[in-house]
Design a protein around this motif. Structure first.
Motif, short mmCIF file in Angstrom:
data_model
loop_
_atom_site.label_atom_id
_atom_site.label_comp_id
_atom_site.label_asym_id
_atom_site.label_seq_id
_atom_site.Cartn_x
_atom_site.Cartn_y
_atom_site.Cartn_z
N ALA A 190 -48.57 127.09 78.94
CA ALA A 190 -49.89 127.72 79.00
C ALA A 190 -50.09 128.58 77.75
CB ALA A 190 -50.03 128.55 80.28
N GLN A 191 -51.07 129.50 77.81
CA GLN A 191 -51.32 130.38 76.67
C GLN A 191 -51.76 131.77 77.12
OE1 GLN A 191 -54.95 129.90 74.33
NE2 GLN A 191 -55.80 128.48 75.86
N ASP A 192 -51.60 132.74 76.25
CA ASP A 192 -52.05 134.14 76.36
C ASP A 192 -50.92 135.16 76.46
OD1 ASP A 192 -54.70 133.60 76.04
OD2 ASP A 192 -55.21 133.70 78.17
N ALA A 193 -49.71 134.72 76.81
CA ALA A 193 -48.56 135.64 76.92
C ALA A 193 -48.84 136.81 77.85
CB ALA A 193 -48.15 136.15 75.53
N ILE A 219 -41.36 133.07 82.63
CA ILE A 219 -40.55 132.36 81.62
C ILE A 219 -39.10 132.82 81.69
CG2 ILE A 219 -40.15 132.12 79.14
CD1 ILE A 219 -43.21 132.06 78.78
N VAL A 220 -38.86 134.12 81.74
CA VAL A 220 -37.46 134.59 81.79
C VAL A 220 -36.84 134.31 83.15
CG1 VAL A 220 -37.83 136.32 80.01
CG2 VAL A 220 -38.10 136.97 82.42
N THR A 225 -51.58 122.02 70.23
CA THR A 225 -50.44 121.34 69.60
C THR A 225 -49.13 121.98 70.05
OG1 THR A 225 -51.76 120.77 67.65
CG2 THR A 225 -49.35 120.76 67.41
N LEU A 226 -49.07 123.30 70.07
CA LEU A 226 -47.85 123.99 70.50
C LEU A 226 -47.52 123.68 71.96
CD1 LEU A 226 -48.38 127.49 68.82
CD2 LEU A 226 -46.84 125.66 68.08
N MET A 227 -48.54 123.57 72.80
CA MET A 227 -48.31 123.20 74.20
C MET A 227 -47.71 121.80 74.31
SD MET A 227 -51.71 124.50 76.19
CE MET A 227 -52.10 126.23 76.43
N GLY A 228 -48.31 120.87 73.56
CA GLY A 228 -47.82 119.49 73.61
C GLY A 228 -46.40 119.38 73.10
N GLU A 229 -46.11 120.07 72.02
CA GLU A 229 -44.76 120.03 71.45
C GLU A 229 -43.73 120.65 72.40
OE1 GLU A 229 -45.23 121.95 67.71
OE2 GLU A 229 -45.93 120.13 66.67
N ALA A 230 -44.16 121.71 73.10
CA ALA A 230 -43.24 122.35 74.06
C ALA A 230 -42.92 121.42 75.22
CB ALA A 230 -43.87 123.64 74.59
N MET A 235 -43.14 127.86 78.78
CA MET A 235 -43.64 128.37 77.50
C MET A 235 -45.04 128.92 77.66
SD MET A 235 -46.07 126.82 75.28
CE MET A 235 -46.41 126.67 73.54
N THR A 236 -45.36 129.90 76.82
CA THR A 236 -46.74 130.38 76.69
C THR A 236 -47.03 130.52 75.20
OG1 THR A 236 -48.35 132.07 77.35
CG2 THR A 236 -46.14 132.85 76.78
#
Length: 352
Positions: free
Chosen positions: A253-256, A264-265, A148-153, A271-272
Protein backbone atom coordinates in the motif's frame (compact mmCIF):
# COMPACT_ATOMS: atom_id res chain seq x y z
CA UNK A 1 -10.88 83.97 39.44
CA UNK A 2 -7.27 82.81 39.32
CA UNK A 3 -8.27 79.70 41.25
CA UNK A 4 -10.91 78.86 38.65
CA UNK A 5 -8.48 79.55 35.84
CA UNK A 6 -5.98 77.17 37.44
CA UNK A 7 -8.60 74.45 37.73
CA UNK A 8 -9.62 74.85 34.09
CA UNK A 9 -5.96 74.76 33.09
CA UNK A 10 -5.44 71.47 34.93
CA UNK A 11 -8.60 69.99 33.39
CA UNK A 12 -7.44 71.11 29.96
CA UNK A 13 -4.05 69.46 30.40
CA UNK A 14 -5.65 66.19 31.56
CA UNK A 15 -8.05 66.16 28.61
CA UNK A 16 -5.20 66.84 26.25
CA UNK A 17 -3.21 63.94 27.63
CA UNK A 18 -6.21 61.65 27.39
CA UNK A 19 -6.88 62.67 23.81
CA UNK A 20 -3.20 62.20 22.96
CA UNK A 21 -3.29 58.72 24.47
CA UNK A 22 -6.48 57.79 22.55
CA UNK A 23 -4.99 59.12 19.36
CA UNK A 24 -1.86 57.00 19.84
CA UNK A 25 -3.93 53.92 20.62
CA UNK A 26 -6.05 54.56 17.55
CA UNK A 27 -2.99 54.92 15.32
CA UNK A 28 -1.47 51.70 16.70
CA UNK A 29 -4.75 49.82 16.15
CA UNK A 30 -4.99 51.20 12.64
CA UNK A 31 -1.39 50.20 11.91
CA UNK A 32 -1.91 46.64 13.25
CA UNK A 33 -5.12 46.31 11.25
CA UNK A 34 -3.44 47.49 8.07
CA UNK A 35 -0.49 45.14 8.60
CA UNK A 36 -2.84 42.18 9.09
CA UNK A 37 -4.77 43.04 5.92
CA UNK A 38 -1.56 43.46 3.94
CA UNK A 39 -0.47 39.87 4.62
CA UNK A 40 -0.64 37.46 1.72
CA UNK A 41 -3.91 35.52 1.99
CA UNK A 42 -3.90 31.79 1.15
CA UNK A 43 -6.94 29.49 1.07
CA UNK A 44 -6.24 25.79 1.68
CA UNK A 45 -9.05 23.40 0.67
CA UNK A 46 -8.87 19.77 1.84
CA UNK A 47 -11.18 17.00 0.65
CA UNK A 48 -11.31 15.48 4.16
CA UNK A 49 -9.14 14.42 7.08
CA UNK A 50 -10.13 10.73 6.86
CA UNK A 51 -6.63 9.86 5.67
CA UNK A 52 -4.07 10.31 8.46
CA UNK A 53 -1.48 12.08 6.32
CA UNK A 54 -3.61 15.16 5.56
CA UNK A 55 -3.22 16.42 9.12
CA UNK A 56 0.55 16.38 8.68
CA UNK A 57 0.23 18.20 5.35
CA UNK A 58 -1.97 20.86 6.95
CA UNK A 59 0.31 21.50 9.90
CA UNK A 60 3.49 21.74 7.84
CA UNK A 61 1.89 23.89 5.13
CA UNK A 62 0.39 26.35 7.61
CA UNK A 63 3.55 26.67 9.72
CA UNK A 64 5.74 27.22 6.65
CA UNK A 65 3.39 29.77 5.08
CA UNK A 66 3.06 31.67 8.35
CA UNK A 67 6.84 31.75 8.79
CA UNK A 68 6.98 33.43 5.37
CA UNK A 69 4.47 36.08 6.44
CA UNK A 70 1.26 34.66 4.93
CA UNK A 71 -2.12 34.00 6.50
CA UNK A 72 -3.74 30.61 5.79
CA UNK A 73 -7.47 29.87 5.91
CA UNK A 74 -8.05 26.10 6.08
CA UNK A 75 -11.34 24.58 4.94
CA UNK A 76 -12.28 20.87 4.99
CA UNK A 77 -15.08 19.54 2.79
CA UNK A 78 -15.65 16.22 4.55
CA UNK A 79 -15.65 14.30 1.27
CA UNK A 80 -18.58 16.31 -0.13
CA UNK A 81 -17.95 17.79 -3.58
CA UNK A 82 -20.65 20.48 -3.28
CA UNK A 83 -19.19 21.54 0.07
CA UNK A 84 -15.74 21.88 -1.48
CA UNK A 85 -17.15 23.99 -4.30
CA UNK A 86 -18.91 26.21 -1.75
CA UNK A 87 -15.69 26.62 0.24
CA UNK A 88 -13.70 27.59 -2.85
CA UNK A 89 -16.43 30.13 -3.71
CA UNK A 90 -15.94 31.52 -0.20
CA UNK A 91 -12.21 31.88 -0.88
CA UNK A 92 -13.02 33.77 -4.09
CA UNK A 93 -15.38 36.11 -2.22
CA UNK A 94 -12.65 36.72 0.39
CA UNK A 95 -10.30 37.68 -2.46
CA UNK A 96 -7.59 35.21 -1.55
CA UNK A 97 -4.27 35.71 -3.31
CA UNK A 98 -3.68 31.96 -3.71
CA UNK A 99 -5.95 28.91 -3.38
CA UNK A 100 -4.46 25.45 -2.78
CA UNK A 101 -6.82 22.55 -3.53
CA UNK A 102 -6.74 18.85 -2.69
CA UNK A 103 -9.72 17.96 -4.89
CA UNK A 104 -12.36 15.35 -4.15
CA UNK A 105 -13.36 15.26 -7.81
CA UNK A 106 -11.17 17.35 -10.09
CA UNK A 107 -13.66 17.36 -12.98
CA UNK A 108 -16.45 18.66 -10.73
CA UNK A 109 -14.34 21.65 -9.66
CA UNK A 110 -13.75 22.91 -13.21
CA UNK A 111 -16.21 25.84 -13.15
CA UNK A 112 -15.32 27.19 -9.72
CA UNK A 113 -11.56 26.94 -10.36
CA UNK A 114 -11.91 28.72 -13.71
CA UNK A 115 -13.84 31.43 -11.87
CA UNK A 116 -10.98 31.80 -9.38
CA UNK A 117 -8.50 32.04 -12.23
CA UNK A 118 -10.63 34.69 -13.96
CA UNK A 119 -10.42 36.80 -10.79
CA UNK A 120 -6.64 36.74 -10.93
CA UNK A 121 -6.27 34.25 -8.05
CA UNK A 122 -3.37 31.82 -8.31
CA UNK A 123 -4.47 28.17 -8.10
CA UNK A 124 -2.29 25.27 -6.98
CA UNK A 125 -3.34 21.64 -7.39
CA UNK A 126 -1.93 19.80 -4.39
CA UNK A 127 -1.25 16.08 -4.67
CA UNK A 128 -4.11 15.64 -7.18
CA UNK A 129 -4.51 17.42 -10.49
CA UNK A 130 -7.61 19.33 -11.58
CA UNK A 131 -7.92 18.77 -15.36
CA UNK A 132 -8.15 21.47 -18.02
CA UNK A 133 -8.07 24.52 -15.73
CA UNK A 134 -4.53 25.76 -16.45
CA UNK A 135 -3.50 25.78 -12.78
CA UNK A 136 -0.47 27.84 -11.81
CA UNK A 137 1.21 24.78 -10.28
CA UNK A 138 0.68 21.07 -9.76
CA UNK A 139 2.78 19.66 -6.93
CA UNK A 140 2.64 16.00 -6.00
CA UNK A 141 4.50 12.85 -5.17
CA UNK A 142 5.53 10.89 -8.30
CA UNK A 143 2.38 8.77 -8.38
CA UNK A 144 3.38 6.50 -11.24
CA UNK A 145 6.50 5.61 -9.27
CA UNK A 146 4.28 4.84 -6.26
CA UNK A 147 2.53 2.20 -8.37
CA UNK A 148 5.84 0.93 -9.71
CA UNK A 149 7.20 0.46 -6.18
CA UNK A 150 4.07 -1.48 -5.21
CA UNK A 151 4.40 -3.76 -8.22
CA UNK A 152 8.09 -4.37 -7.62
CA UNK A 153 7.43 -5.15 -3.95
CA UNK A 154 4.84 -7.78 -4.88
CA UNK A 155 7.18 -9.34 -7.45
CA UNK A 156 9.91 -9.60 -4.84
CA UNK A 157 7.54 -11.03 -2.21
CA UNK A 158 5.99 -13.52 -4.68
CA UNK A 159 8.88 -14.64 -6.93
CA UNK A 160 6.97 -17.70 -8.18
CA UNK A 161 4.01 -15.63 -9.32
CA UNK A 162 0.35 -16.35 -8.64
CA UNK A 163 -3.03 -14.65 -8.34
CA UNK A 164 -3.40 -11.19 -6.83
CA UNK A 165 -6.15 -8.67 -6.10
CA UNK A 166 -5.87 -4.95 -6.89
CA UNK A 167 -7.97 -2.69 -4.67
CA UNK A 168 -7.56 0.82 -6.04
CA UNK A 169 -8.55 4.17 -4.53
CA UNK A 170 -11.24 6.60 -5.63
CA UNK A 171 -12.04 6.56 -9.37
CA UNK A 172 -12.43 10.38 -9.33
CA UNK A 173 -8.87 10.83 -8.06
CA UNK A 174 -6.60 11.32 -11.08
CA UNK A 175 -3.64 10.00 -9.08
CA UNK A 176 -5.28 6.58 -9.00
CA UNK A 177 -4.89 6.32 -12.77
CA UNK A 178 -1.17 7.05 -12.50
CA UNK A 179 -0.64 4.61 -9.63
CA UNK A 180 -2.55 1.92 -11.52
CA UNK A 181 -0.45 2.52 -14.64
CA UNK A 182 2.82 2.27 -12.72
CA UNK A 183 1.61 -0.85 -10.94
CA UNK A 184 0.48 -2.68 -14.08
CA UNK A 185 3.60 -1.71 -16.01
CA UNK A 186 5.73 -3.17 -13.21
CA UNK A 187 3.90 -6.50 -13.51
CA UNK A 188 4.37 -6.89 -17.27
CA UNK A 189 7.39 -9.19 -16.99
CA UNK A 190 6.10 -11.11 -13.97
CA UNK A 191 4.01 -14.22 -13.36
CA UNK A 192 1.53 -12.33 -11.21
CA UNK A 193 -2.05 -12.25 -12.47
CA UNK A 194 -4.70 -9.75 -11.35
CA UNK A 195 -7.78 -11.96 -10.93
CA UNK A 196 -9.93 -9.37 -9.16
CA UNK A 197 -9.86 -5.56 -9.02
CA UNK A 198 -12.10 -2.78 -7.76
CA UNK A 199 -12.21 0.91 -6.82
CA UNK A 200 -13.14 2.55 -3.52
CA UNK A 201 -15.31 5.65 -3.92
CA UNK A 202 -14.06 8.59 -1.83
CA UNK A 203 -11.32 6.28 -0.50
CA UNK A 204 -13.79 4.63 1.88
CA UNK A 205 -12.01 1.74 3.59
CA UNK A 206 -15.16 -0.29 4.12
CA UNK A 207 -15.48 -0.63 0.34
CA UNK A 208 -12.06 -2.31 0.32
CA UNK A 209 -13.42 -4.87 2.78
CA UNK A 210 -16.32 -5.58 0.42
CA UNK A 211 -13.97 -5.96 -2.55
CA UNK A 212 -11.70 -8.45 -0.80
CA UNK A 213 -14.66 -10.56 0.28
CA UNK A 214 -15.92 -10.57 -3.32
CA UNK A 215 -12.46 -11.45 -4.57
CA UNK A 216 -12.20 -14.38 -2.18
CA UNK A 217 -15.50 -15.66 -3.58
CA UNK A 218 -13.78 -15.80 -6.96
CA UNK A 219 -10.73 -17.57 -5.52
CA UNK A 220 -8.90 -17.80 -2.24
CA UNK A 221 -5.80 -19.02 -4.04
CA UNK A 222 -3.99 -15.68 -3.91
CA UNK A 223 -0.45 -14.61 -3.10
CA UNK A 224 -0.86 -10.86 -2.82
CA UNK A 225 -3.11 -7.79 -2.62
CA UNK A 226 -2.32 -4.30 -3.86
CA UNK A 227 -4.15 -1.61 -1.85
CA UNK A 228 -4.63 2.01 -2.92
CA UNK A 229 -3.46 3.26 0.47
CA UNK A 230 -2.78 2.09 4.01
CA UNK A 231 -6.30 2.88 5.18
CA UNK A 232 -7.71 0.47 2.59
CA UNK A 233 -5.01 -2.03 3.58
CA UNK A 234 -6.28 -2.00 7.17
CA UNK A 235 -9.58 -3.51 6.02
CA UNK A 236 -7.89 -5.87 3.59
CA UNK A 237 -5.71 -7.30 6.36
CA UNK A 238 -8.78 -7.58 8.59
CA UNK A 239 -10.56 -9.76 6.02
CA UNK A 240 -7.42 -11.81 5.40
CA UNK A 241 -7.15 -12.41 9.16
CA UNK A 242 -10.74 -13.59 9.29
CA UNK A 243 -9.89 -16.08 6.55
CA UNK A 244 -6.61 -17.16 8.19
CA UNK A 245 -4.58 -15.67 5.35
CA UNK A 246 -2.94 -12.74 7.13
CA UNK A 247 0.83 -13.02 7.00
CA UNK A 248 0.61 -15.58 4.20
CA UNK A 249 -0.59 -13.11 1.56
CA UNK A 250 1.66 -10.17 0.62
CA UNK A 251 -0.04 -6.79 1.09
CA UNK A 252 1.33 -3.54 -0.35
CA UNK A 253 0.00 0.00 0.00
CA UNK A 254 1.09 3.63 0.41
CA UNK A 255 1.27 6.54 2.93
CA UNK A 256 3.36 4.96 5.75
CA UNK A 257 0.56 5.43 8.26
CA UNK A 258 1.46 4.37 11.79
CA UNK A 259 -0.91 1.38 11.78
CA UNK A 260 0.59 0.20 8.49
CA UNK A 261 4.14 0.50 9.82
CA UNK A 262 3.05 -1.54 12.84
CA UNK A 263 1.55 -4.21 10.56
CA UNK A 264 4.80 -4.36 8.58
CA UNK A 265 6.99 -5.05 11.62
CA UNK A 266 4.34 -7.50 12.88
CA UNK A 267 4.32 -9.33 9.53
CA UNK A 268 0.76 -8.81 8.22
CA UNK A 269 1.64 -6.11 5.68
CA UNK A 270 4.63 -6.41 3.37
CA UNK A 271 5.34 -2.87 2.26
CA UNK A 272 4.12 0.71 2.22
CA UNK A 273 5.27 3.65 0.15
CA UNK A 274 6.65 6.49 2.26
CA UNK A 275 5.89 9.83 0.67
CA UNK A 276 7.87 12.80 2.06
CA UNK A 277 4.66 14.73 2.72
CA UNK A 278 6.25 17.29 5.00
CA UNK A 279 8.68 18.10 2.20
CA UNK A 280 5.75 18.32 -0.22
CA UNK A 281 3.77 20.60 2.11
CA UNK A 282 6.64 22.95 2.95
CA UNK A 283 7.64 23.18 -0.72
CA UNK A 284 4.04 23.91 -1.73
CA UNK A 285 3.77 26.64 0.90
CA UNK A 286 7.01 28.27 -0.23
CA UNK A 287 5.95 28.21 -3.88
CA UNK A 288 2.46 29.47 -2.98
CA UNK A 289 3.93 32.51 -1.26
CA UNK A 290 6.17 33.17 -4.26
CA UNK A 291 3.25 32.92 -6.69
CA UNK A 292 1.14 35.18 -4.49
CA UNK A 293 3.93 37.75 -4.48
CA UNK A 294 4.27 37.59 -8.25
CA UNK A 295 7.69 35.92 -8.20
CA UNK A 296 8.99 33.51 -10.83
CA UNK A 297 8.89 29.94 -9.47
CA UNK A 298 10.87 28.72 -12.47
CA UNK A 299 13.84 30.93 -11.70
CA UNK A 300 17.17 29.35 -10.87
CA UNK A 301 17.23 31.61 -7.81
CA UNK A 302 14.05 29.97 -6.48
CA UNK A 303 14.56 27.73 -3.44
CA UNK A 304 12.58 25.00 -5.23
CA UNK A 305 12.81 25.85 -8.95
CA UNK A 306 9.92 24.41 -10.96
CA UNK A 307 11.53 23.27 -14.20
CA UNK A 308 9.07 20.64 -15.46
CA UNK A 309 5.59 20.85 -16.96
CA UNK A 310 2.78 18.34 -17.32
CA UNK A 311 -0.34 18.29 -19.45
CA UNK A 312 -3.58 18.78 -17.55
CA UNK A 313 -5.63 17.65 -20.53
CA UNK A 314 -5.64 21.01 -22.29
CA UNK A 315 -2.70 23.03 -20.98
CA UNK A 316 0.98 22.52 -20.15
CA UNK A 317 1.26 23.61 -16.51
CA UNK A 318 4.19 23.95 -14.07
CA UNK A 319 4.83 20.61 -12.36
CA UNK A 320 6.86 19.75 -9.28
CA UNK A 321 7.17 16.12 -8.21
CA UNK A 322 8.73 14.50 -5.17
CA UNK A 323 10.27 11.01 -5.09
CA UNK A 324 8.62 8.32 -2.91
CA UNK A 325 10.43 5.52 -1.05
CA UNK A 326 9.42 1.86 -0.59
CA UNK A 327 9.38 0.88 3.09
CA UNK A 328 9.65 -2.71 4.31
CA UNK A 329 10.63 -4.32 7.60
CA UNK A 330 14.27 -4.13 6.49
CA UNK A 331 14.47 -0.32 6.12
CA UNK A 332 11.70 0.76 8.51
CA UNK A 333 14.14 2.15 11.08
CA UNK A 334 16.27 3.98 8.54
CA UNK A 335 13.45 5.65 6.57
CA UNK A 336 10.51 6.09 8.93
CA UNK A 337 12.02 6.22 12.42
CA UNK A 338 15.39 7.90 11.78
CA UNK A 339 13.54 10.29 9.48
CA UNK A 340 11.31 11.33 12.39
CA UNK A 341 8.05 10.31 10.72
CA UNK A 342 7.08 7.90 13.54
CA UNK A 343 8.83 6.95 16.77
CA UNK A 344 10.46 3.57 17.41
CA UNK A 345 8.23 3.10 20.45
CA UNK A 346 5.05 3.61 18.41
CA UNK A 347 6.05 1.48 15.44
CA UNK A 348 7.19 -1.48 17.55
CA UNK A 349 4.39 -1.10 20.11
CA UNK A 350 3.03 -4.62 19.56
CA UNK A 351 6.34 -6.38 18.90
CA UNK A 352 7.91 -8.15 21.85
Amino acid sequence: MKKKTGIFLIIGIVLALMLTGCGKQSVETETAHTTEEDKLQIGLSFDSFVIERWLRDRDMFVSTAQSLGAEVNVQVAGGEVEEQISQIEYFIQKKMDVIIIIPIDGDALYDVVKEAKSKGICVICYDRIIPNVNADLYITIDNEMVGTLMGEALKKACPNGGNIFAIYGSPTDKNVEEVEKGFKDALVDSKLNIVYSGYCDNWLAEIAETHVNKGLEVTDDIVGVMCGNDDLASQVVKVLSENRLAGQVAVVAQDAELAACQRIVEGTQTMTVYKPIEQEASTAATLAVMLGNGEDIGSADCEYPVTETTNDGEYEIPYYKITPVAVTKENMDEVVIDGGFHTHEDVYLNVK
